[in-house]
Structure formats: C-alpha cells, structure tokens
Design a protein around this motif. Structure first.
Motif, PDB file in Angstrom:
ATOM      1  N   SER A  45     -31.774  10.248 -21.422  1.00 28.46           N
ATOM      2  CA  SER A  45     -30.501   9.905 -20.803  1.00 28.46           C
ATOM      3  C   SER A  45     -29.395  10.247 -21.797  1.00 28.46           C
ATOM      4  CB  SER A  45     -30.469   8.419 -20.453  1.00 28.46           C
ATOM      5  OG  SER A  45     -29.215   8.065 -19.911  1.00 28.46           O
ATOM      6  N   GLY A  46     -28.638  11.287 -21.501  1.00 28.61           N
ATOM      7  CA  GLY A  46     -27.619  11.757 -22.438  1.00 28.61           C
ATOM      8  C   GLY A  46     -28.287  12.281 -23.688  1.00 28.61           C
ATOM      9  N   ASN A  47     -27.900  11.739 -24.852  1.00 30.97           N
ATOM     10  CA  ASN A  47     -28.522  12.125 -26.121  1.00 30.97           C
ATOM     11  C   ASN A  47     -29.545  11.100 -26.592  1.00 30.97           C
ATOM     12  OD1 ASN A  47     -27.126  14.511 -26.389  1.00 30.97           O
ATOM     13  ND2 ASN A  47     -25.418  13.563 -27.460  1.00 30.97           N
ATOM     14  N   ASN A  48     -29.934  10.190 -25.723  1.00 37.71           N
ATOM     15  CA  ASN A  48     -30.906   9.168 -26.087  1.00 37.71           C
ATOM     16  C   ASN A  48     -32.257   9.450 -25.454  1.00 37.71           C
ATOM     17  OD1 ASN A  48     -29.178   7.597 -27.680  1.00 37.71           O
ATOM     18  ND2 ASN A  48     -28.341   6.600 -25.872  1.00 37.71           N
ATOM     19  N   LEU A  49     -33.300   9.169 -26.209  1.00 37.87           N
ATOM     20  CA  LEU A  49     -34.673   9.330 -25.766  1.00 37.87           C
ATOM     21  C   LEU A  49     -35.318   7.950 -25.756  1.00 37.87           C
ATOM     22  CD1 LEU A  49     -37.308  11.028 -25.263  1.00 37.87           C
ATOM     23  CD2 LEU A  49     -37.564  11.055 -27.741  1.00 37.87           C
ATOM     24  N   TYR A  50     -35.897   7.579 -24.614  1.00 36.59           N
ATOM     25  CA  TYR A  50     -36.525   6.280 -24.458  1.00 36.59           C
ATOM     26  C   TYR A  50     -38.031   6.463 -24.286  1.00 36.59           C
ATOM     27  CZ  TYR A  50     -31.727   4.881 -23.470  1.00 36.59           C
ATOM     28  OH  TYR A  50     -30.377   4.674 -23.546  1.00 36.59           O
ATOM     29  N   LEU A  51     -38.819   5.776 -25.124  1.00 35.95           N
ATOM     30  CA  LEU A  51     -40.275   5.839 -25.050  1.00 35.95           C
ATOM     31  C   LEU A  51     -40.799   4.523 -24.490  1.00 35.95           C
ATOM     32  CD1 LEU A  51     -41.133   7.359 -28.547  1.00 35.95           C
ATOM     33  CD2 LEU A  51     -40.714   8.557 -26.415  1.00 35.95           C
TER      34      LEU A  51
ATOM     35  N   SER B  52     -29.253   0.268 -19.582  1.00 36.07           N
ATOM     36  CA  SER B  52     -28.775   1.098 -18.468  1.00 36.07           C
ATOM     37  C   SER B  52     -29.847   1.261 -17.392  1.00 36.07           C
ATOM     38  CB  SER B  52     -28.334   2.477 -18.960  1.00 36.07           C
ATOM     39  OG  SER B  52     -27.345   2.361 -19.945  1.00 36.07           O
ATOM     40  N   GLY B  53     -30.614   0.215 -17.156  1.00 36.27           N
ATOM     41  CA  GLY B  53     -31.654   0.259 -16.134  1.00 36.27           C
ATOM     42  C   GLY B  53     -32.921   0.977 -16.549  1.00 36.27           C
ATOM     43  N   ILE B  54     -33.040   1.351 -17.825  1.00 39.84           N
ATOM     44  CA  ILE B  54     -34.219   2.045 -18.329  1.00 39.84           C
ATOM     45  C   ILE B  54     -34.998   1.081 -19.221  1.00 39.84           C
ATOM     46  CG2 ILE B  54     -35.057   3.972 -19.721  1.00 39.84           C
ATOM     47  CD1 ILE B  54     -32.430   5.427 -19.042  1.00 39.84           C
ATOM     48  N   SER B  55     -36.261   0.839 -18.886  1.00 41.43           N
ATOM     49  CA  SER B  55     -37.133   0.005 -19.709  1.00 41.43           C
ATOM     50  C   SER B  55     -37.778   0.878 -20.783  1.00 41.43           C
ATOM     51  CB  SER B  55     -38.213  -0.637 -18.854  1.00 41.43           C
ATOM     52  OG  SER B  55     -37.627  -1.480 -17.899  1.00 41.43           O
ATOM     53  N   TYR B  56     -37.823   0.368 -22.014  1.00 45.26           N
ATOM     54  CA  TYR B  56     -38.370   1.165 -23.118  1.00 45.26           C
ATOM     55  C   TYR B  56     -38.902   0.262 -24.218  1.00 45.26           C
ATOM     56  CZ  TYR B  56     -34.064   0.125 -25.649  1.00 45.26           C
ATOM     57  OH  TYR B  56     -33.034  -0.520 -26.295  1.00 45.26           O
ATOM     58  N   HIS B  57     -39.752   0.840 -25.063  1.00 45.57           N
ATOM     59  CA  HIS B  57     -40.248   0.169 -26.262  1.00 45.57           C
ATOM     60  C   HIS B  57     -39.563   0.702 -27.518  1.00 45.57           C
ATOM     61  CE1 HIS B  57     -43.748  -0.680 -23.554  1.00 45.57           C
ATOM     62  NE2 HIS B  57     -43.573  -1.857 -24.094  1.00 45.57           N
TER      63      HIS B  57
END
Length: 164
Positions: free
Chosen positions: A68-74, A109-114
């Motif tokens: 999302s944009g410049n962010n990476l969610y794992l 932003s509605g994204i679940s991540y670790h």
C-alpha cells in the motif's frame, strides 16, 4: 495533431499506477547485533517465505503480503504462538527450533499485518515492532576499530533488506 496525440499517449502511460514488483529474494545487508539475519523470498501471487536466523534461533514462516503506497505489510499464516510445521503435529525439532510466529497482529488502514517495511528502491527498511517508528540504526559488529590498535568493534549502522 501528431504532437497532440503523442502528448496524450505519454500522459496516459505516465498516469498508470503500476504495482510495485517485489518478486525475488531480499536479505539483510549486515548481521544485526552480530548474529541475526533476515531473508524474505517474495513469490508472484502475494505469497512470501520469511526466514529469521542467528544465535540458536531460527524461524521459517510463510504468509501473504500487501503493498500500500510505499509500505509493505507481511501477514503470516499462523497467529502469535502458533507453530508452522510441515506436519499437523509438533515434533521436538519444531519445538526446539522455535519455528513459531511471535509477532502481534496489528491493523493499519484496514490492513491486518504482523510486520511492516518501508519500500525504497530495491531496499526494505523495517519498522520497530513496539513503537511503530522506522528503524534508523541498529548495532552491528564491524572489523573497523575506533582507534588504530584498540577500541570497540561495535557500531550503529543503517540496517535494511537488499534485493539479491
């Protein structure tokens, strides 16, 4: 008229928002605290393999990633405290290896991540797990001495994952 159509075609091509291509293997540029190395293998279908190892600790986890944009969610396949194993039951090797997820599930932003990373070119910069701030520097061991014959071998340097 040709110039107008050329300008229009260029505007259309430049305005297209392409998905960042992360496919490949990213590895730590230096061993954090002299021991710990992170390696992430990104697959085509938003899947990844995460390997964290060093000093009697080894984690080999898998999951899905979101950009999302410049962010990476794992987001790992297993929740905190659950072990990821090839078999349905835990073996002694799995218990001793510590091959389990020990990260809390967060949401932004509605994204679940670790885990969360910042994408800059072919580098991934980690966010601190507790504070959520971008990590600036971490302690690494180096052969460079502070003085000619003596001094510390530890320095604070920028740590990131680099595409190999």
């Amino acid at each position: 008229m040709k110039i107008f159509s050329l300008i229009l075609a260029l505007l259309l091509l430049l305005s297209c928002n392409s998905q960042k291509k992360l496919q490949g293997v990213y590895k730590s540029n230096k061993a954090e605290f002299g021991f710990f190395v992170t390696k992430i293998d990104f697959k085509n279908s938003n899947e990844f393999n995460y390997v964290f190892s060093g000093d009697l600790q080894h984690q080999d986890l898998s999951g899905l990633y979101t950009v999302s944009g410049n962010n990476l969610y794992l987001k790992f396949n297993k929740n905190k405290g659950e072990s990821e194993s090839v078999h349905d039951s835990l073996t002694i090797a799995d218990i001793l290896s510590g091959n389990y997820n020990n990260f809390d599930l967060k949401s932004e932003s509605g994204i679940s991540y670790h885990l969360k990373y910042k994408i800059k070119g072919n580098k991934l910069f980690a966010y601190d797990i507790k504070s959520g701030q971008l990590k600036r520097k971490s302690k690494v061991y180096t052969n460079q001495r502070k003085y000619v014959f003596w001094g510390t071998g530890w320095k604070y340097q920028r740590i990131y994952l680099k595409k190999i």
